[in-house]
Write a protein that holds these residues in place. Sequence first.
Motif, mmCIF file in Angstrom:
data_model
loop_
_atom_site.group_PDB
_atom_site.id
_atom_site.type_symbol
_atom_site.label_atom_id
_atom_site.label_comp_id
_atom_site.label_asym_id
_atom_site.label_seq_id
_atom_site.Cartn_x
_atom_site.Cartn_y
_atom_site.Cartn_z
ATOM 1 N N ASP A 144 45.487 -41.062 75.197
ATOM 2 C CA ASP A 144 45.874 -42.202 76.038
ATOM 3 C C ASP A 144 44.802 -42.490 77.086
ATOM 4 O OD1 ASP A 144 48.285 -42.512 74.712
ATOM 5 O OD2 ASP A 144 49.385 -41.200 76.082
ATOM 6 N N GLU A 158 45.643 -38.571 79.050
ATOM 7 C CA GLU A 158 45.953 -37.275 78.451
ATOM 8 C C GLU A 158 45.750 -37.369 76.941
ATOM 9 O OE1 GLU A 158 49.949 -35.889 78.184
ATOM 10 O OE2 GLU A 158 50.781 -37.870 77.824
ATOM 11 N N ASN A 160 47.668 -36.193 73.653
ATOM 12 C CA ASN A 160 48.937 -35.642 73.160
ATOM 13 C C ASN A 160 48.712 -34.971 71.809
ATOM 14 O OD1 ASN A 160 50.996 -36.966 75.110
ATOM 15 N ND2 ASN A 160 49.687 -38.655 74.459
HETATM 16 MG MG MG Z 1 51.738 -39.479 78.505
#
Ligand code: MG
Length: 491
Positions: A144, A158, A160
């Motif tokens: 992101d 971050e 994921n």
């Molecule tokens: Mg997030």
Amino acid sequence: MRTATVSAGAESGGDVWIDIQASPELIQDAMAWCAQHGLVYGAQNPADPCALVHAPFALTPVPFPRQAFERARAASTPFNAMIDQVARDESYLSSVLEAAAKGDPQFTGKLMAVYKDEMQRRRDRMGAGERLPAELSLVLTRSDYMLHEPTSSMLQVELNTIASSFGCLSTLVGGLHRFIFGKEGVARDEIERRLPKNTSMATLVDGLAAGVAAHGHVDRTMVMVVQPDEQNSFDQQWLQLQLWERHGVRTVRKTLREVQEEGVVESCGDLAVGGRVASLVYFRAGYTDNDYFGEEEWEARRLIERSNACKCPTVAMQLAGSKKVQQDLAKPGHVERLSESPDDAKLMRTCFAGLWGLDELMTDVDAQRAVDDAIGNPDGYVLKPQREGGGNNMYGEELRQKLQGGDDLSDLVLMQKILPPSHCTTMVRRGNQETMETLSELGIYGVLLRVGEDVTINQEAGLLVRTKPKVSQEGGVAAGFAVLDSVQLVE
Ligand code: MG
Ligand code: ADP
């Protein structure tokens, strides 16, 4: 007939973008498109449990600089490869997460314990002369980003590695925006030029199917680990339907509790759940301590980890995606050591925002300086615990108080606040439109499959845009803050 208006774009460096004026009939048509293409949510109406409603969407895709978008896409496979290396590096993972595991015994500590026990068990088995089957590890990543306006750089919020959601609904939103643009008179070549094709649904489904095939059991079954009260399962249901229709793969939805109750690891290492062998276990739960109601859920996690099923993700890969690891990777040297080439390292480096760990404050002068600055200027920072799923971060006054409160801060990460440009967006929720200033976050999906010593798939897998009101700190779509969106590229 109304046509699309073309706006001159100050934020976009002078290029223009296409703006669509909302009208009741356009909103009606867009809602009908959503219903007819499965861009839907459960309406969460207790009186009518079967009722559906369109997913919340932005009427017009957000303008986004093409170059920044292409960089984020290009960074996908390098980030996948790097996080795969992190997940395989036991001593690195253990040392980076040691303090966070102590500071967060309820979650990071327990995940670490599952990981370490399994690594030890494997060593014992090899020590006893057993030949272990190739480990099957699949990860559907989503990196992101937000555009940091002061420097025009794409900074990573971050990475994921577990339960990245909206891969299917995001493909559909791309289709909705193409429909809206076409209907409002935007020329076809202009649509092709500005709206990137988003194949996330198909690419993620193909990745899951490859995980099932790598295991190869005739049951061709994926166990999707879900939360007991999952409200917004339509994104997940799309994966299931496509897996079945395109690959003949059956999905069995189970909670962690059900896996503990019904699951067994057979002597050959296969995981059988409810009478079927799971070739792949795909987690859409288990990323937060709220998903572990007691020891039973942890027992399920151990069972899955111990089996020879392909895991999406392994516990190691989940840990590799933790915020603490992201912060440590941003320190000089790590990205360079763990990436496949100097060019990859350079590209990833440009994506890191300022990140500081708070576990070595006594000796880490940089972190101490950042903490002092954050106490004086809390709006320039975000404070993050080792959690996923939204709603856990601290901002502003709460952040200041936490830093000054004398608590153990060792599991927290302090992050520079990214400052994206705002846009005026019409958001549509449950048929109601609201126009306001918004901020957007771009997610780039990726797929990596490891079969023993070989990476057999590493690819970029499409995009997600979530757009939230400028005044909202967190960006959850399911939580009702953000809407699903896509991009229109500007030069
Ligand atoms: Mg997030
Ligand atoms: P989670 O695992 O809960 O999704 P994130 O790190 O993605 O945690 O943070 C949640 C949301 O908070 C993000 O989607 C974003 O809107 C906001 N956010 C997180 N980090 C930053 C940052 N450094 N600058 C600005 N906003 C941030």
